[in-house]
Design a protein around this motif. Structure first.
Motif, PDB file in Angstrom:
ATOM      1  N   MET A  29      -1.086  -9.470 -40.219  1.00  0.00           N
ATOM      2  CA  MET A  29      -0.472  -8.180 -39.517  1.00  0.00           C
ATOM      3  C   MET A  29       0.178  -8.685 -38.028  1.00  0.00           C
ATOM      4  N   SER A  30       1.570  -8.432 -37.810  1.00  0.00           N
ATOM      5  CA  SER A  30       2.177  -9.010 -36.710  1.00  0.00           C
ATOM      6  C   SER A  30       1.206  -8.423 -35.441  1.00  0.00           C
ATOM      7  N   PRO A  31       0.906  -9.255 -34.310  1.00  0.00           N
ATOM      8  CA  PRO A  31       0.475  -8.811 -33.105  1.00  0.00           C
ATOM      9  C   PRO A  31       1.529  -7.704 -32.466  1.00  0.00           C
ATOM     10  N   ILE A  32       1.331  -6.603 -31.733  1.00  0.00           N
ATOM     11  CA  ILE A  32       2.092  -5.685 -31.103  1.00  0.00           C
ATOM     12  C   ILE A  32       1.821  -5.734 -29.429  1.00  0.00           C
ATOM     13  N   PHE A  33       2.784  -5.892 -28.855  1.00  0.00           N
ATOM     14  CA  PHE A  33       3.049  -5.905 -27.399  1.00  0.00           C
ATOM     15  C   PHE A  33       3.731  -4.953 -26.832  1.00  0.00           C
ATOM     16  N   LEU A  34       3.258  -4.061 -26.055  1.00  0.00           N
ATOM     17  CA  LEU A  34       3.934  -2.992 -25.366  1.00  0.00           C
ATOM     18  C   LEU A  34       4.723  -2.081 -26.577  1.00  0.00           C
ATOM     19  N   GLY A  35       4.096  -1.908 -27.597  1.00  0.00           N
ATOM     20  CA  GLY A  35       4.445  -1.033 -28.627  1.00  0.00           C
ATOM     21  C   GLY A  35       5.776  -1.883 -29.498  1.00  0.00           C
ATOM     22  N   VAL A  36       5.936  -3.030 -29.510  1.00  0.00           N
ATOM     23  CA  VAL A  36       7.082  -3.662 -30.270  1.00  0.00           C
ATOM     24  C   VAL A  36       6.177  -4.911 -30.918  1.00  0.00           C
ATOM     25  N   PRO A  37       6.528  -4.873 -32.157  1.00  0.00           N
ATOM     26  CA  PRO A  37       6.029  -6.093 -33.114  1.00  0.00           C
ATOM     27  C   PRO A  37       6.726  -7.350 -32.545  1.00  0.00           C
ATOM     28  N   LEU A  38       5.629  -8.295 -32.109  1.00  0.00           N
ATOM     29  CA  LEU A  38       6.287  -9.888 -31.644  1.00  0.00           C
ATOM     30  C   LEU A  38       6.798 -10.540 -32.863  1.00  0.00           C
ATOM     31  N   ALA A  39       6.457 -10.344 -34.174  1.00  0.00           N
ATOM     32  CA  ALA A  39       6.989 -10.960 -35.036  1.00  0.00           C
ATOM     33  C   ALA A  39       8.845 -10.688 -34.986  1.00  0.00           C
ATOM     34  N   ALA A  40       8.953  -9.429 -35.202  1.00  0.00           N
ATOM     35  CA  ALA A  40      10.318  -8.988 -35.219  1.00  0.00           C
ATOM     36  C   ALA A  40      11.266  -9.609 -34.084  1.00  0.00           C
ATOM     37  N   ILE A  41      10.638  -9.629 -32.841  1.00  0.00           N
ATOM     38  CA  ILE A  41      11.310 -10.243 -31.514  1.00  0.00           C
ATOM     39  C   ILE A  41      11.546 -11.696 -31.874  1.00  0.00           C
ATOM     40  N   ALA A  42      10.435 -12.508 -32.213  1.00  0.00           N
ATOM     41  CA  ALA A  42      10.519 -13.877 -32.574  1.00  0.00           C
ATOM     42  C   ALA A  42      11.495 -14.219 -33.518  1.00  0.00           C
ATOM     43  N   ILE A  43      11.573 -13.346 -34.460  1.00  0.00           N
ATOM     44  CA  ILE A  43      12.561 -13.746 -35.656  1.00  0.00           C
ATOM     45  C   ILE A  43      13.865 -13.618 -35.196  1.00  0.00           C
ATOM     46  N   THR A  54      13.603 -23.438 -32.546  1.00  0.00           N
ATOM     47  CA  THR A  54      13.690 -22.345 -31.516  1.00  0.00           C
ATOM     48  C   THR A  54      12.540 -21.309 -31.552  1.00  0.00           C
ATOM     49  N   LEU A  55      12.129 -20.991 -32.993  1.00  0.00           N
ATOM     50  CA  LEU A  55      10.893 -19.960 -33.124  1.00  0.00           C
ATOM     51  C   LEU A  55       9.796 -20.754 -32.695  1.00  0.00           C
ATOM     52  N   ASN A  56       9.336 -21.853 -33.056  1.00  0.00           N
ATOM     53  CA  ASN A  56       8.305 -22.755 -32.775  1.00  0.00           C
ATOM     54  C   ASN A  56       8.194 -22.962 -31.144  1.00  0.00           C
ATOM     55  N   MET A  57       9.295 -23.158 -30.291  1.00  0.00           N
ATOM     56  CA  MET A  57       9.321 -23.260 -29.003  1.00  0.00           C
ATOM     57  C   MET A  57       9.309 -22.202 -28.367  1.00  0.00           C
ATOM     58  N   LEU A  58       9.710 -21.013 -28.787  1.00  0.00           N
ATOM     59  CA  LEU A  58       9.458 -19.678 -28.291  1.00  0.00           C
ATOM     60  C   LEU A  58       7.901 -19.150 -28.344  1.00  0.00           C
ATOM     61  N   GLY A  59       7.533 -19.428 -29.443  1.00  0.00           N
ATOM     62  CA  GLY A  59       6.192 -19.544 -29.612  1.00  0.00           C
ATOM     63  C   GLY A  59       4.987 -19.850 -28.701  1.00  0.00           C
ATOM     64  N   LEU A  60       5.414 -20.821 -27.834  1.00  0.00           N
ATOM     65  CA  LEU A  60       4.735 -21.586 -26.985  1.00  0.00           C
ATOM     66  C   LEU A  60       4.546 -20.883 -25.744  1.00  0.00           C
ATOM     67  N   LEU A  61       5.697 -20.216 -25.424  1.00  0.00           N
ATOM     68  CA  LEU A  61       5.433 -19.064 -24.222  1.00  0.00           C
ATOM     69  C   LEU A  61       4.379 -18.209 -24.132  1.00  0.00           C
ATOM     70  N   PRO A  62       3.822 -17.692 -23.007  1.00  0.00           N
ATOM     71  CA  PRO A  62       2.830 -16.765 -22.995  1.00  0.00           C
ATOM     72  C   PRO A  62       2.888 -15.646 -23.515  1.00  0.00           C
ATOM     73  N   TYR A  63       2.217 -14.770 -24.091  1.00  0.00           N
ATOM     74  CA  TYR A  63       2.383 -13.252 -24.442  1.00  0.00           C
ATOM     75  C   TYR A  63       3.401 -13.467 -25.424  1.00  0.00           C
ATOM     76  N   THR A  64       3.630 -14.324 -26.322  1.00  0.00           N
ATOM     77  CA  THR A  64       4.547 -14.361 -27.410  1.00  0.00           C
ATOM     78  C   THR A  64       3.809 -14.804 -28.720  1.00  0.00           C
ATOM     79  N   PHE A  65       4.520 -14.514 -29.874  1.00  0.00           N
ATOM     80  CA  PHE A  65       3.828 -14.810 -31.214  1.00  0.00           C
ATOM     81  C   PHE A  65       4.584 -15.738 -32.061  1.00  0.00           C
ATOM     82  N   THR A  66       4.080 -16.640 -32.557  1.00  0.00           N
ATOM     83  CA  THR A  66       4.752 -17.563 -33.710  1.00  0.00           C
ATOM     84  C   THR A  66       4.717 -17.330 -34.839  1.00  0.00           C
TER      85      THR A  66
END
Length: 203
Positions: A1-15, A73-85
């Motif tokens: 299950m994708s983590p949700i931050f501020l009501g938005v699924p992080l997997a959707a943003i990351a992809i 890009t996906l892997n690098m963005l996942g290293l930022l705080p409050y994100t999801f890989t």
């Protein structure tokens, strides 16, 4: 299950984000600096990627390059705080690995059946071992996407967990032992650099 931050699924943003980040081609005669740099990077990248591949395999260039840049890009963005890989999820890794692996197996069987089937039996095998070796090689062929998918998932997850644990240790030790906390923070910084390299290599 994708983590949700501020009501938005992080997997959707990351992809979605890697494709949004790339600049669109310009309608002018000359490109801007960012687009020129991107084109140079993609050209060099494709050359390096397709160097060991024969001319027949060059038709895969668009798929392989776009997938590789997307994953980096996906892997690098996942290293930022409050994100999801998303690539720390086995389902996404296997979802990408299985169709590509199956495509290479099917195309290999169709274009060079003798060469593809020859891989199932090493040269100079004693006659009694032939049936056993064929079974073992077939199993190893079918288990390859699973083994590689698990390895990539484990490597990325382990790195993220280590960063989390060392950051927590540094935060806790700051009030008790400042000198140790600074040392741990230096280790954390070096580990983060290693994780950036891992993110690129894993792609």
């Amino acid at each position: 299950m994708s983590p949700i931050f501020l009501g938005v699924p992080l997997a959707a943003i990351a992809i979605a984000l890697p494709w949004i980040l790339f600049p669109t081609p310009t309608t002018r005669w000359t490109n801007n600096r960012l687009l020129s740099l991107q084109n140079w990077f993609i050209n060099r990248f494709t050359q390096q990627l397709l160097l060991p591949v024969n001319m027949e395999g060059h038709k895969w260039a668009a798929l392989m390059t776009s997938l590789m840049i997307f994953l980096i890009t996906l892997n690098m963005l996942g290293l930022l705080p409050y994100t999801f890989t998303p690539t720390t999820q086995l389902s996404i890794n296997l979802g990408l690995a299985t169709p590509l692996w199956l495509a290479t197996v099917i195309i290999g069987m169709r274009n060079q059946p003798t060469h593809a089937l020859g891989h199932l039996l090493p040269e100079g095998t004693p006659a009694p071992l032939i049936p056993v070796l064929i079974i073992i090689e077939t199993i190893s062929l079918f288990i390859r996407p699973l083994a590689l998918g698990v390895r990539l998932t484990a490597n990325l997850t382990a790195g993220h967990l280590l960063i989390q644990l060392i950051a927590t240790a540094s935060f806790v030790l700051l009030s008790m032992m400042p000198a140790v906390a600074i040392t741990v923070t230096v280790v954390l910084f070096l580990l983060t650099l290693l994780e950036v390299a891992v993110a690129m290599i894993q792609a």
